[in-house]
Each structure stands twice: as C-alpha cells, then as structure tokens.
Design an enzyme around this catalytic site. Structure first.
Site, mmCIF file in Angstrom:
data_model
loop_
_atom_site.group_PDB
_atom_site.id
_atom_site.type_symbol
_atom_site.label_atom_id
_atom_site.label_comp_id
_atom_site.label_asym_id
_atom_site.label_seq_id
_atom_site.Cartn_x
_atom_site.Cartn_y
_atom_site.Cartn_z
ATOM 1 N N LYS A 1 -16.493 75.346 22.794
ATOM 2 C CA LYS A 1 -15.390 74.407 22.990
ATOM 3 C C LYS A 1 -14.247 74.789 22.062
ATOM 4 O O LYS A 1 -14.441 74.871 20.851
ATOM 5 C CB LYS A 1 -15.857 72.980 22.692
ATOM 6 C CG LYS A 1 -17.033 72.529 23.556
ATOM 7 C CD LYS A 1 -17.685 71.280 23.011
ATOM 8 C CE LYS A 1 -18.909 70.883 23.826
ATOM 9 N NZ LYS A 1 -19.620 69.722 23.257
ATOM 10 N N ARG B 1 -20.765 69.129 12.787
ATOM 11 C CA ARG B 1 -20.159 69.913 11.708
ATOM 12 C C ARG B 1 -18.692 69.532 11.509
ATOM 13 O O ARG B 1 -18.169 69.625 10.392
ATOM 14 C CB ARG B 1 -20.316 71.400 11.992
ATOM 15 C CG ARG B 1 -19.608 71.895 13.222
ATOM 16 C CD ARG B 1 -19.973 73.303 13.607
ATOM 17 N NE ARG B 1 -21.307 73.393 14.177
ATOM 18 C CZ ARG B 1 -21.784 74.478 14.779
ATOM 19 N NH1 ARG B 1 -21.039 75.555 14.877
ATOM 20 N NH2 ARG B 1 -22.997 74.497 15.278
ATOM 21 N N ASN B 2 -18.005 69.102 12.575
ATOM 22 C CA ASN B 2 -16.614 68.666 12.438
ATOM 23 C C ASN B 2 -16.528 67.376 11.631
ATOM 24 O O ASN B 2 -15.690 67.246 10.739
ATOM 25 C CB ASN B 2 -15.988 68.477 13.822
ATOM 26 C CG ASN B 2 -15.800 69.792 14.548
ATOM 27 O OD1 ASN B 2 -14.869 70.538 14.274
ATOM 28 N ND2 ASN B 2 -16.696 70.103 15.473
ATOM 29 N N VAL C 1 -19.275 77.520 11.852
ATOM 30 C CA VAL C 1 -17.897 77.459 12.335
ATOM 31 C C VAL C 1 -17.524 76.008 12.638
ATOM 32 O O VAL C 1 -18.234 75.305 13.358
ATOM 33 C CB VAL C 1 -17.720 78.324 13.598
ATOM 34 C CG1 VAL C 1 -16.324 78.140 14.181
ATOM 35 C CG2 VAL C 1 -17.966 79.792 13.265
ATOM 36 N N LYS D 1 -11.602 66.789 21.092
ATOM 37 C CA LYS D 1 -12.425 65.789 20.387
ATOM 38 C C LYS D 1 -12.855 66.298 19.023
ATOM 39 O O LYS D 1 -13.110 65.508 18.109
ATOM 40 C CB LYS D 1 -13.633 65.388 21.236
ATOM 41 C CG LYS D 1 -14.543 66.532 21.663
ATOM 42 C CD LYS D 1 -15.655 66.840 20.702
ATOM 43 C CE LYS D 1 -16.444 68.043 21.153
ATOM 44 N NZ LYS D 1 -17.513 68.429 20.226
ATOM 45 N N SER E 1 -26.770 78.243 17.021
ATOM 46 C CA SER E 1 -27.633 77.091 17.288
ATOM 47 C C SER E 1 -27.594 76.682 18.756
ATOM 48 O O SER E 1 -28.637 76.361 19.347
ATOM 49 C CB SER E 1 -27.231 75.912 16.399
ATOM 50 O OG SER E 1 -25.874 75.563 16.603
#
EC number: 1.1.1.94
Length: 336
Positions: free
Chosen positions: A106, A253-254, A277, A189, A11
């Site tokens: 990241k 997503r996290n 992921v 983060k 993405s």
C-alpha cells in the site's frame, strides 16, 4: 491447484504464503536478501518478521527472480511500496503475456504520484495487474484468525481468479472493480494512522482517536472521489475498515511510529525503533502533493507532514487542528 510465486519475504508475503499453501497451491517465495532466504530454508519460519508462524515444508524459497517468475502461474508482489518500481524493473524481462501480478503493498510513489498498480503496469505492460487489500495485519493472518479483504482488478474475471486463489474458511475475499479507490484508501490511511499514533503518544483519549478516524476518512474520501474513486469503496473494507485497524491495532507499524513521535522521538528515531518500513512516512508527502494537485484541503495530512518534515511538535499540530475556522460538518447539509 495453482503455482504461485511471492515476490518479497516480509511479514505480509510470508503470511500470504501460508494462506496459499493451506489452500493446496504450490508456493515459492523470492527475496533479494540471501541471508533471509537461508534462514527461511533452515527454519521454515521468518523469525525476524513473523516469529512463531511455522510454514509448511511444501513452501520453497529462492533468490532467483527469473526462476520464480518463469516457474509460477501467478505472482504476488509483496515488497514495500518504496521498492515497487525497482523490483518491477527486475521482473519485467521474465513476465509472460497476461500473467497475473497481485499487488499487496500500500502506497503512493512520491515523485510520480502513481499508485502501486500503476507503477507495475508502467514497468510491466504485458502483465494482468490486480490488487488485494483490506484490514489485514500479517500477524493475525499468520495465526489463522478470521480476516476479510478485497481483490480488485480491471476485469471481473481476474478479480475472481484472485478471490478463488486466496479464499478459505479464515480468509474471506470480496471483489471490486474500483482499484483506484482501494489503493487510495489503503495508502492514505497510513498517514492518518501516524496521526492517531501521535495522539496515543501524547496520552490523549478515545474521543481524540474517534475524531481523527472520522475526519480522516472524510479527508481521504474527498480526495479519492475527486480523483475518480467510488464513495462505497471508501466506506468499505479497504477504506474505513483498513483505517480503523491501522489506527487501533498494536500490530500497526504506522500507529507505533506515530506514538513514538508523540512521545518525543524524531521521525528517524521512531522508524529505527519500529525496525520495519513505515509506509505512511513515504505516503505523507505524496498525499499532500495530490491534495494540492486536485485542490482539496486535507488538514490532518497537512499537519502530519509538518510534524514529520518540519519538526513541528505533535501537540501543537493537534491544537491547530482543534482551532481551525468554525464550519459545518458536511458541506452537503443545509438548514431548510
């Protein structure tokens, strides 16, 4: 006009290809997944990762990494952090001396505790490695919503080349020499965002979220400054800015994975449900190892690790954070 090769068709790589193409650059996207490239060639849209975002016909697609590297001036490395080293190994034989590689993932490599740019530099020492990060969800960049990020590099010249490459009326780019601070803020983060998601999943309110964000940036800052990062970076776009958007956004997503865990899903069940992921899971152990290495207490990150890897209930983890020993908010403050 520059020729830019994007390594990774997820993405973020797809969204950045649109920014670059809109700036008039020649853009080629590489992926190791043949079916993904065939879909992009046919649809000019990533229907799985970035649906609804149509890519210009000028963007080309390939599974030939040698071709992508040799045919382009600048490379954007956009694979998930867990695949950074293996991808860099594939790239290394073809990268030209001084060729700029912009790392946009990241994360921290768990077994070495290296940042993404350090991993790339270790595998491709001839490259001129830069990073770009900040509060920037691909879904919004793809819709051309105003977004601001930071380009970091060892030299001002390289940072400004990256700045000029991407910057336009909806994508503002600042520069910074503090690459370490940028990468630590951007990776750590994600772990705090898992905690914020867990709080959402448990049905807690804005008070809880505000505390997690505020104490989260405090934890990140103590470690990052101990490692040599600058405080200004942690309280800028790549620190508190990125933390806020990742803890709050429906695109995160996290946060989504954390929310599912808070609702009772296991870590494996949550990652399968997210279908992409979840970088924070890979960074959580590395963050804890860095805290131990630099003798820094990171209570939120400690509890996230226990929830993820020791099956500790998220509600119990929050309770333990609330009942920690009484202390002053900032150790640098004192009564006269």
């Amino acid at each position: 006009m520059s020729r830019v090769g994007i390594i990774g068709a997820g993405s973020w790589g797809t969204a950045l290809s649109l920014v670059l193409a809109n700036n008039g650059h020649s853009v080629e996207i590489w992926s190791i997944v043949e079916s993904e490239i065939e879909m992009l060639k046919e649809k000019h849209e990533h229907i799985d990762k970035l649906p609804g975002v149509k890519l210009p016909d000028s963007i080309t697609f390939t599974t030939d990494i040698e071709e992508t590297i040799k045919n382009n001036d600048i490379l954007v490395l956009a694979v998930p952090s867990v695949f950074t080293r293996s991808t860099a190994v594939k790239m290394a034989p073809f990268v030209k001396e001084g060729q700029i590689i912009v790392c946009v993932a990241k994360g921290i490599e768990e077994n070495t505790l290296m940042t993404i740019s350090d991993v790339v530099e270790s595998e491709i020492p001839c490259a001129d490695v830069a990073v770009m990060c900040g509060p920037s969800h691909a879904e919004e960049v793809g819709r051309l919503l105003p977004t601001t990020v930071v380009a970091g590099a060892r030299t001002q010249k390289t940072a400004e080349i990256v700045q000029d490459l991407f910057m336009n009326e909806v994508f503002r780019v600042y520069t910074s020499p503090d690459v370490l601070g940028m990468e630590l803020g951007g990776s750590l983060k994600n772990v705090i965002a898992l905690a914020a998601g867990m709080a959402d999943g448990l049905g807690y309110g804005d008070n809880t979220k505000a505390a997690l964000i505020t104490r989260g940036i405090a934890e990140i800052s103590v470690l990052a400054i101990e490692m040599g990062a600058k405080a200004e970076t942690l309280f800028g776009l790549t620190g508190i800015g990125d933390l806020i958007v990742t803890c709050e956004s429906r695109h995160s997503r996290n946060r989504k994975a954390g929310m599912l865990i808070g609702q009772g899903y296991t870590m494996d069940e949550a990652t399968k449900e997210v279908k992409m992921v979840v970088e924070g899971i890979y960074s959580a152990k590395a963050a804890l190892a860095l805290a131990e290495k630099y003798d820094v207490r990171m209570p939120i990150i400690e509890e996230v690790n226990r929830v993820l890897f020791e099956d500790k209930p998220a509600k119990e983890a929050v309770s333990e954070l609330m009942l920690r020993d009484r202390k002053i908010e900032h150790s640098s403050l004192e009564w006269k």
